[in-house]
Design a protein around this motif. Structure first.
Motif, PDB file in Angstrom:
ATOM      1  N   TRP A 258      -5.286   6.297   6.530  1.00 36.07           N
ATOM      2  CA  TRP A 258      -6.222   5.996   5.455  1.00 36.07           C
ATOM      3  C   TRP A 258      -7.012   4.721   5.688  1.00 36.07           C
ATOM      4  O   TRP A 258      -7.947   4.427   4.951  1.00 36.07           O
ATOM      5  N   GLY A 259      -6.678   3.935   6.676  1.00 32.56           N
ATOM      6  CA  GLY A 259      -7.484   2.772   7.049  1.00 32.56           C
ATOM      7  C   GLY A 259      -7.728   1.763   5.937  1.00 32.56           C
ATOM      8  O   GLY A 259      -8.830   1.215   5.842  1.00 32.56           O
ATOM      9  N   LEU A 260      -6.718   1.486   5.140  1.00 35.55           N
ATOM     10  CA  LEU A 260      -6.862   0.551   4.018  1.00 35.55           C
ATOM     11  C   LEU A 260      -6.417  -0.852   4.421  1.00 35.55           C
ATOM     12  O   LEU A 260      -5.362  -1.023   5.017  1.00 35.55           O
ATOM     13  N   ASP A 261      -7.202  -1.850   4.052  1.00 36.50           N
ATOM     14  CA  ASP A 261      -6.817  -3.237   4.295  1.00 36.50           C
ATOM     15  C   ASP A 261      -5.697  -3.642   3.353  1.00 36.50           C
ATOM     16  O   ASP A 261      -5.651  -3.206   2.194  1.00 36.50           O
ATOM     17  N   ASP A 262      -4.808  -4.489   3.834  1.00 36.40           N
ATOM     18  CA  ASP A 262      -3.695  -4.984   3.028  1.00 36.40           C
ATOM     19  C   ASP A 262      -4.220  -6.032   2.048  1.00 36.40           C
ATOM     20  O   ASP A 262      -4.781  -7.047   2.461  1.00 36.40           O
ATOM     21  N   PRO A 263      -4.034  -5.828   0.733  1.00 39.25           N
ATOM     22  CA  PRO A 263      -4.531  -6.789  -0.249  1.00 39.25           C
ATOM     23  C   PRO A 263      -3.598  -7.979  -0.489  1.00 39.25           C
ATOM     24  O   PRO A 263      -3.921  -8.851  -1.304  1.00 39.25           O
ATOM     25  N   THR A 264      -2.467  -8.028   0.192  1.00 38.27           N
ATOM     26  CA  THR A 264      -1.497  -9.105  -0.030  1.00 38.27           C
ATOM     27  C   THR A 264      -2.164 -10.471   0.095  1.00 38.27           C
ATOM     28  O   THR A 264      -2.893 -10.740   1.048  1.00 38.27           O
ATOM     29  N   GLY A 265      -1.926 -11.323  -0.911  1.00 35.51           N
ATOM     30  CA  GLY A 265      -2.488 -12.663  -0.915  1.00 35.51           C
ATOM     31  C   GLY A 265      -3.914 -12.745  -1.425  1.00 35.51           C
ATOM     32  O   GLY A 265      -4.492 -13.832  -1.506  1.00 35.51           O
TER      33      GLY A 265
ATOM     34  N   GLY B 100       4.091  15.852   6.154  1.00 35.37           N
ATOM     35  CA  GLY B 100       2.928  15.057   6.504  1.00 35.37           C
ATOM     36  C   GLY B 100       3.226  13.571   6.480  1.00 35.37           C
ATOM     37  O   GLY B 100       4.082  13.117   5.722  1.00 35.37           O
ATOM     38  N   VAL B 101       2.512  12.847   7.348  1.00 31.43           N
ATOM     39  CA  VAL B 101       2.621  11.390   7.414  1.00 31.43           C
ATOM     40  C   VAL B 101       1.241  10.799   7.216  1.00 31.43           C
ATOM     41  O   VAL B 101       0.280  11.214   7.876  1.00 31.43           O
ATOM     42  N   ILE B 102       1.149   9.835   6.313  1.00 34.60           N
ATOM     43  CA  ILE B 102      -0.090   9.098   6.093  1.00 34.60           C
ATOM     44  C   ILE B 102       0.193   7.632   6.352  1.00 34.60           C
ATOM     45  O   ILE B 102       1.029   7.029   5.680  1.00 34.60           O
ATOM     46  N   THR B 103      -0.485   7.084   7.350  1.00 30.02           N
ATOM     47  CA  THR B 103      -0.384   5.650   7.605  1.00 30.02           C
ATOM     48  C   THR B 103      -1.493   4.969   6.813  1.00 30.02           C
ATOM     49  O   THR B 103      -2.550   5.543   6.565  1.00 30.02           O
ATOM     50  N   MET B 104      -1.227   3.743   6.423  1.00 30.99           N
ATOM     51  CA  MET B 104      -2.127   3.046   5.514  1.00 30.99           C
ATOM     52  C   MET B 104      -3.254   2.297   6.218  1.00 30.99           C
ATOM     53  O   MET B 104      -4.163   1.812   5.567  1.00 30.99           O
ATOM     54  N   GLY B 105      -3.183   2.174   7.543  1.00 28.74           N
ATOM     55  CA  GLY B 105      -4.212   1.438   8.267  1.00 28.74           C
ATOM     56  C   GLY B 105      -3.712   0.088   8.717  1.00 28.74           C
ATOM     57  O   GLY B 105      -4.379  -0.926   8.537  1.00 28.74           O
TER      58      GLY B 105
ATOM     59  N   ARG C 167       0.809  -1.225   0.000  1.00 32.50           N
ATOM     60  CA  ARG C 167       0.000   0.000   0.000  1.00 32.50           C
ATOM     61  C   ARG C 167       0.839   1.272   0.000  1.00 32.50           C
ATOM     62  O   ARG C 167       0.561   2.202  -0.763  1.00 32.50           O
ATOM     63  N   SER C 168       1.846   1.339   0.849  1.00 32.87           N
ATOM     64  CA  SER C 168       2.665   2.558   0.914  1.00 32.87           C
ATOM     65  C   SER C 168       3.472   2.748  -0.367  1.00 32.87           C
ATOM     66  O   SER C 168       3.677   3.877  -0.813  1.00 32.87           O
TER      67      SER C 168
END
Length: 130
Positions: free
Chosen positions: A98-105, A77-82, A14-15
């Motif tokens: 940003w509260g994004l789920d990791d799509p890995t796998g 600025g810092v944006i964390t992916m969630g 994501r990052s």
């Protein structure tokens, strides 16, 4: 021009996508960087493949790789992916998650939805920082 750091645990998906899309879509407004709290060593191959297919961006050829937080330049600025983990403090003027789920796998359609969400958020950020 502001500097924005996109941060997640492994700095592999994501990052990295956010860094690439930030450079591709908003380089006239902010500089994009990414890093991880525990870098995974390489960019997720599905992220690399899908970013090439969708945007013709080759993250690896453009020099992107997993990095530590200590590799970041000073940022505004810092944006964390969630990532749902405690993120060490990175000095900055503002931060958001940003509260994004990791799509890995996950299947490609899940990856593409995550990429679409990141694109939308990059464009929103561009407008806010303009």
């Amino acid at each position: 021009m502001q500097r924005v750091a996109f941060i997640c645990v492994h700095n592999s998906c994501r990052s990295q996508i956010a860094q690439a899309l930030g450079r591709h879509l908003a380089a006239d407004v902010f500089e994009s960087y990414s890093a991880g709290t525990a870098p995974g060593g390489r960019i997720n191959p599905d992220a690399v493949r899908l970013m090439k297919e969708r945007y013709h961006i080759d993250m690896e050829a453009e020099g992107q790789h997993s990095k530590l937080l200590s590799d970041l330049p000073p940022v505004d600025g810092v944006i964390t992916m969630g990532c749902n983990v405690a993120c060490p403090s990175v000095p900055c003027a503002w931060r958001e998650d940003w509260g994004l789920d990791d799509p890995t796998g996950q299947p490609d359609d899940v990856f593409l939805e995550t990429i679409r969400q990141i694109e939308e958020k990059i464009l929103q950020l561009k407008e806010r920082l303009r």
